[in-house]
Design a protein around this motif. Structure first.
Motif, short mmCIF file in Angstrom:
data_model
loop_
_atom_site.label_atom_id
_atom_site.label_comp_id
_atom_site.label_asym_id
_atom_site.label_seq_id
_atom_site.Cartn_x
_atom_site.Cartn_y
_atom_site.Cartn_z
N VAL A 1 32.06 -11.31 25.45
CA VAL A 1 31.56 -12.19 26.51
C VAL A 1 32.63 -12.40 27.57
O VAL A 1 33.78 -12.70 27.26
CB VAL A 1 31.12 -13.55 25.92
N LEU A 2 32.22 -12.20 28.82
CA LEU A 2 33.06 -12.48 29.98
C LEU A 2 32.39 -13.57 30.79
O LEU A 2 31.20 -13.47 31.08
CB LEU A 2 33.19 -11.24 30.87
N GLU A 3 33.11 -14.59 31.15
CA GLU A 3 32.54 -15.63 32.00
C GLU A 3 33.25 -15.59 33.34
O GLU A 3 34.40 -15.97 33.45
CB GLU A 3 32.67 -17.00 31.33
N ARG A 4 32.54 -15.08 34.34
CA ARG A 4 33.10 -15.00 35.69
C ARG A 4 32.94 -16.30 36.43
O ARG A 4 33.84 -16.76 37.10
CB ARG A 4 32.42 -13.87 36.46
N LYS A 5 31.76 -16.87 36.33
CA LYS A 5 31.45 -18.15 36.96
C LYS A 5 30.68 -18.96 35.92
O LYS A 5 30.12 -18.40 34.99
CB LYS A 5 30.57 -17.96 38.19
N GLN A 6 30.62 -20.26 36.11
CA GLN A 6 29.96 -21.11 35.14
C GLN A 6 28.51 -20.69 34.89
O GLN A 6 28.03 -20.70 33.77
CB GLN A 6 30.01 -22.57 35.59
N GLU A 7 27.80 -20.28 35.93
CA GLU A 7 26.38 -19.95 35.77
C GLU A 7 26.13 -18.49 35.34
O GLU A 7 24.99 -18.12 35.10
CB GLU A 7 25.60 -20.27 37.05
N TYR A 8 27.17 -17.65 35.23
CA TYR A 8 27.01 -16.25 34.83
C TYR A 8 27.65 -16.02 33.47
O TYR A 8 28.78 -16.45 33.22
CB TYR A 8 27.74 -15.30 35.78
N GLU A 9 26.96 -15.29 32.59
CA GLU A 9 27.58 -14.81 31.35
C GLU A 9 27.38 -13.31 31.29
O GLU A 9 26.25 -12.83 31.36
CB GLU A 9 26.96 -15.44 30.11
N TYR A 10 28.46 -12.56 31.20
CA TYR A 10 28.43 -11.12 31.08
C TYR A 10 28.80 -10.76 29.64
O TYR A 10 29.83 -11.20 29.15
CB TYR A 10 29.43 -10.45 32.02
N ARG A 11 27.99 -9.96 28.98
CA ARG A 11 28.27 -9.48 27.64
C ARG A 11 28.50 -7.96 27.76
O ARG A 11 27.57 -7.22 28.01
CB ARG A 11 27.11 -9.81 26.71
N HIS A 12 29.76 -7.53 27.61
CA HIS A 12 30.11 -6.12 27.76
C HIS A 12 29.56 -5.34 26.56
O HIS A 12 29.80 -5.70 25.42
CB HIS A 12 31.62 -5.95 27.86
N LEU A 13 28.82 -4.27 26.84
CA LEU A 13 28.13 -3.54 25.78
C LEU A 13 28.81 -2.22 25.38
O LEU A 13 28.27 -1.50 24.52
CB LEU A 13 26.69 -3.25 26.22
N ALA A 14 29.95 -1.91 25.96
CA ALA A 14 30.66 -0.68 25.57
C ALA A 14 32.17 -0.88 25.61
O ALA A 14 32.92 0.03 25.95
CB ALA A 14 30.25 0.47 26.49
#
Length: 130
Positions: free
Chosen positions: A32-45
């Protein structure tokens, strides 16, 4: 990572990716990467080395912050496929409304941001090509 000239995996988990045949990430997992409070990025590779693309499962939460005033840029191109919910993608001076099943491909050197619509989270697959 780009500014330092290193792979994003090195920053996230503190070691370099080692896989070069395949990388399997079970449902609901990924870094999980959190760039901004309202965005959650889950790296899949994240475990695959020398990637040509960066695939993410992204959730954008509804927010009172107007995304169009908070755009970012990065090198490469980006492909987004909406899995659930809807969002507005702001890119340059344009705004594009996307809903489930919609796809968009764009040059990510242009300032862009996403905003979930209808008071519900938007979930999408984002693939960033270098």
């Amino acid at each position: 990572a780009n500014e330092l000239g290193i792979n994003i995996t090195d920053l996230i988990i503190g070691e370099s990716a080692k896989l070069d045949i395949y990388s399997y990430v079970p449902a609901g997992e990924g870094i999980v990467l959190e760039r901004k409070q309202e965005y959650e990025y889950r790296h899949l590779a994240y475990l695959f080395k020398d990637k040509k693309i960066e695939p993410f499962y992204v959730t954008v939460e509804p927010s009172d912050i107007y995304a169009a005033t908070n755009k970012k840029t990065h090198a490469g191109h980006e492909f987004n496929y909406i899995l659930e919910g809807c969002m507005t993608l702001f890119i340059g001076e344009e705004s594009i409304y996307l809903s489930e099943g919609d796809a968009i491909y764009f040059n990510s050197i242009y300032p862009h941001a996403m905003q979930a619509e209808n008071g519900k989270p938007c979930k999408f697959l984002a693939v960033i090509a270098k």
